[in-house]
Write a protein that holds these residues in place. Structure first.
Motif, PDB file in Angstrom:
ATOM      1  N   ALA B   4       0.835  -1.205   0.000  1.00 51.61           N
ATOM      2  CA  ALA B   4       0.000   0.000   0.000  1.00 51.61           C
ATOM      3  C   ALA B   4       0.867   1.251   0.000  1.00 51.61           C
ATOM      4  CB  ALA B   4      -0.915   0.010   1.230  1.00 51.61           C
ATOM      5  N   VAL B   6       0.374   5.390   1.105  1.00 50.95           N
ATOM      6  CA  VAL B   6      -0.566   6.289   1.785  1.00 50.95           C
ATOM      7  C   VAL B   6       0.176   7.566   2.175  1.00 50.95           C
ATOM      8  CG1 VAL B   6      -0.107   5.261   4.068  1.00 50.95           C
ATOM      9  CG2 VAL B   6      -2.298   6.382   3.646  1.00 50.95           C
ATOM     10  N   SER B   7      -0.558   8.676   2.261  1.00 55.79           N
ATOM     11  CA  SER B   7       0.090   9.925   2.660  1.00 55.79           C
ATOM     12  C   SER B   7       0.482   9.827   4.124  1.00 55.79           C
ATOM     13  CB  SER B   7      -0.844  11.109   2.443  1.00 55.79           C
ATOM     14  OG  SER B   7      -1.739  11.227   3.509  1.00 55.79           O
ATOM     15  N   THR B  10      -2.213  11.044   6.677  1.00 57.67           N
ATOM     16  CA  THR B  10      -3.335  10.118   6.904  1.00 57.67           C
ATOM     17  C   THR B  10      -2.895   8.956   7.784  1.00 57.67           C
ATOM     18  OG1 THR B  10      -4.377  10.679   4.797  1.00 57.67           O
ATOM     19  CG2 THR B  10      -4.985   8.563   5.767  1.00 57.67           C
ATOM     20  N   LEU B  11      -1.700   8.431   7.505  1.00 57.29           N
ATOM     21  CA  LEU B  11      -1.181   7.330   8.327  1.00 57.29           C
ATOM     22  C   LEU B  11      -1.019   7.772   9.784  1.00 57.29           C
ATOM     23  CD1 LEU B  11      -0.052   4.440   8.464  1.00 57.29           C
ATOM     24  CD2 LEU B  11       2.212   5.369   7.941  1.00 57.29           C
ATOM     25  N   LEU B  51      -9.935   2.475   7.739  1.00 55.55           N
ATOM     26  CA  LEU B  51      -9.371   3.378   6.739  1.00 55.55           C
ATOM     27  C   LEU B  51      -9.652   2.722   5.382  1.00 55.55           C
ATOM     28  CD1 LEU B  51      -7.726   5.976   6.353  1.00 55.55           C
ATOM     29  CD2 LEU B  51      -5.641   4.612   6.576  1.00 55.55           C
ATOM     30  N   ALA B  55      -8.669   5.689   0.668  1.00 55.87           N
ATOM     31  CA  ALA B  55      -7.849   6.679   1.372  1.00 55.87           C
ATOM     32  C   ALA B  55      -6.376   6.540   1.008  1.00 55.87           C
ATOM     33  CB  ALA B  55      -8.017   6.531   2.888  1.00 55.87           C
ATOM     34  N   PHE B  56      -6.032   5.421   0.358  1.00 60.29           N
ATOM     35  CA  PHE B  56      -4.651   5.154  -0.028  1.00 60.29           C
ATOM     36  C   PHE B  56      -4.422   5.576  -1.478  1.00 60.29           C
ATOM     37  CE2 PHE B  56      -5.626   2.414   3.480  1.00 60.29           C
ATOM     38  CZ  PHE B  56      -4.443   2.142   4.137  1.00 60.29           C
ATOM     39  N   GLU B  57      -3.174   5.874  -1.788  1.00 59.94           N
ATOM     40  CA  GLU B  57      -2.797   6.103  -3.188  1.00 59.94           C
ATOM     41  C   GLU B  57      -2.932   4.789  -3.951  1.00 59.94           C
ATOM     42  OE1 GLU B  57      -1.633   9.182  -4.577  1.00 59.94           O
ATOM     43  OE2 GLU B  57      -2.515   9.830  -2.667  1.00 59.94           O
ATOM     44  N   TYR B  59      -3.663   0.337  -2.858  1.00 55.27           N
ATOM     45  CA  TYR B  59      -3.953  -0.569  -1.737  1.00 55.27           C
ATOM     46  C   TYR B  59      -4.261  -1.953  -2.273  1.00 55.27           C
ATOM     47  CZ  TYR B  59      -6.121  -2.357   2.574  1.00 55.27           C
ATOM     48  OH  TYR B  59      -6.425  -3.098   3.694  1.00 55.27           O
ATOM     49  N   LEU B  85       4.829  10.465   0.720  1.00 51.51           N
ATOM     50  CA  LEU B  85       4.061   9.220   0.661  1.00 51.51           C
ATOM     51  C   LEU B  85       4.835   8.132   1.391  1.00 51.51           C
ATOM     52  CD1 LEU B  85       2.798   9.216  -3.041  1.00 51.51           C
ATOM     53  CD2 LEU B  85       1.498   9.720  -0.957  1.00 51.51           C
ATOM     54  N   GLY B 230      -8.695  11.886   7.010  1.00 55.36           N
ATOM     55  CA  GLY B 230      -8.298  11.412   5.677  1.00 55.36           C
ATOM     56  C   GLY B 230      -9.349  11.721   4.633  1.00 55.36           C
TER      57      GLY B 230
END
Lengths: 247, 247, 247
Positions: B4, B6-7, B10-11, B51, B55-57, B59, B85, B230
């Motif tokens: 995955a 993710v920003s 958000t994480l 999440l 919400a992920f770039e 996943y 990221l 997020g």
């Protein structure tokens, strides 16, 4: 009867000036002003504060006296944002102070004024030298003195027309010289006294950095520091006893 | 299989919401979302986080479960700048999580999920009052209560249609009253419960200051707090058990 | 004879680079530069600093040596605002250094140079790899290593032409890979050494974040770090002894 509305920043400036010396104090709710006088437990530093009725958005009082825990009251005032107004109202029956800040109600139990150390008489000294200095200069001199000693000397050189904030350490010395160009005003006279740095540091914490501080000084005499806040409607006078010079 | 991107922000928001309650947790790597449920060691506070894959770039997951040390993972996420990221990839064989942030590779040893306290069932309560409030108001009420007590009361006044965050100390009381104008939404009902302030302070730390918090409340019942992060694709529900009122 | 005027920020950068290793040092007041060499009490880290006469507003010296307490001198320099000039003048008779900053006079007692640990000879090593890297990258690698270990590895991958800042913990590993695009310059060669993280963290504290750092590296050899400050007229070389690799 006491009911008043005041800006949070004016209230905070007022409380800070007293809380650097004592934890509890009596507040006199006079008809035309709120007034506090206090002396620290060692009888070395005194404060005399007045906040004119005009410094408040509204002010009604009839001469009562209340006893307060200052750090508690400072915490409450700290809940306000800079622009917020603080509403104060005394409940005579329960002896509690109701404080309201933007929807937040705080009920503060008061302290029996008779249980608080007696208010000092601030002696009316006629000191030979008067220096008016920016708070930032005073702050700089105090920080410098703190590098080398627990004591700080305040001195006027009458010939040079300069004001000196100085300290002598075991090996190192420091001297901040402020001349006519650095000072707002100087009325020179014989003045050279030594003070406990801890007290002056505490008093300095309460002085707003943009304040003009009037310093009244003599030879081995107490120093008086005077400044204003709340757009000139709050007045603070500190008096600090001298230490004996040993040279 | 788990991979995955993710920003970092958000994480971090996701991890913070769980780490205020527990040090270690199981993370469920479901096909359509990452999910965490945890309860603190004293069984007083629970968290339920999801999440969404969106919400992920990117996943990809197939339903595995991993056990992680949260503070370790937070430290790593803390190495990222706001726009960075974070790449996550599970090595099934070594049971390690590979984390990459802008040229920085971190290999995190995972914890055996069976060694982590069991995930709680979050009870499906039907609570009579629902309040939607800005995070900043909640924060203000919690700070005020903290001045006087270890406990905090949450209460709805049905007649006045107001929500109260309040606390009773030994000598002083505090009450933040929020009316219809201060609240985003209010569905009034009989609601008055007391909670441990420590837990609510911890939960409040994780709530972003710009979040809308939905508070579900009853009479001497647990409170549920729900908020999103997020960009609405992260969902957190806290549940906190009540303290028994003593009056 | 020594009399000099220097900007507070240049003086602070110079003092910081030495004070991370030692509390006291000898300062050589050469005709064309001020120079300091020092080694930490454990003989693990060395610093070699020179500040050209041109880095000063004015500089007059005739080759004397003084001993100073660095933290004391840093405190004094800390009293200056960024734009302020610091006036230094040695009183040969009293062996005191007079320091003046905007009206503030400080008299610093010097230390007998003979009582200070001898200045080290910095060995003239011919190390096979040279990496030029931004201070911010070095800082990031050191912070990452600090999450997992007390040691840090610096390594060049000759085939990939990459520079690695890495650490192995008990369970977790970290590796910051910097390629040609991330580096200012790379002259690859066989280079892989392990160092104490504490020392590198201290040295890194003194390196300005916008500095270019030249790293000279070998296989189980000391590392040399070189950077400039004061508009290129101040030069610092750190040398750090390696730890023995255990694998």
């Amino acid at each position: 009867m006491f009911q008043a509305i005041v800006s949070a920043s004016t209230l905070r400036d007022a409380l800070d000036s007293v809380s650097v010396l004592v934890d509890e104090c009596k507040i006199r709710l006079n008809e035309d002003e709120l007034a506090i006088r206090a002396v620290d437990p060692a009888n070395v530093g005194m404060v005399d504060l007045t906040l004119d009725a005009a410094a408040f958005e509204s002010y009604e009082a009839d001469g009562g006296v209340i006893g307060v825990n200052l750090s508690r009251l400072e915490d409450i005032a700290g809940m306000a944002n800079t622009g917020d107004l603080v509403h104060l109202e005394l409940d005579e029956e329960t002896r509690k102070l109701h404080i309201q800040i933007e929807g937040l109600s705080y009920t503060l139990a008061l302290i029996d004024p008779d249980s608080i150390r007696q208010e000092p008489d601030i002696p009316d000294l006629d000191l030979p030298a008067t220096i008016v200095v920016e708070g930032t200069h005073l702050d700089r001199g105090i920080k410098a003195a703190d590098m080398v000693s627990d004591h700080i000397g305040l001195r006027v050189d009458e010939a040079d027309e300069t004001f000196h904030i100085e300290a002598e350490g075991d090996t190192d010395d420091v001297d901040l010289e402020l001349g006519r160009d650095d000072l707002i005003d100087l009325s020179a006279g014989p003045a050279d006294s030594l003070f406990s740095l801890d007290y002056l540091k505490d008093m300095n914490k309460a002085i707003p950095s943009d304040a003009e501080v009037t310093v009244e000084l003599g030879e081995e005499f107490p120093v008086k520091l005077h400044y204003e806040f709340g757009e000139g409607m709050g007045h603070v006078t500190y008096m600090l006893a001298p230490r004996i010079q040993s040279d």
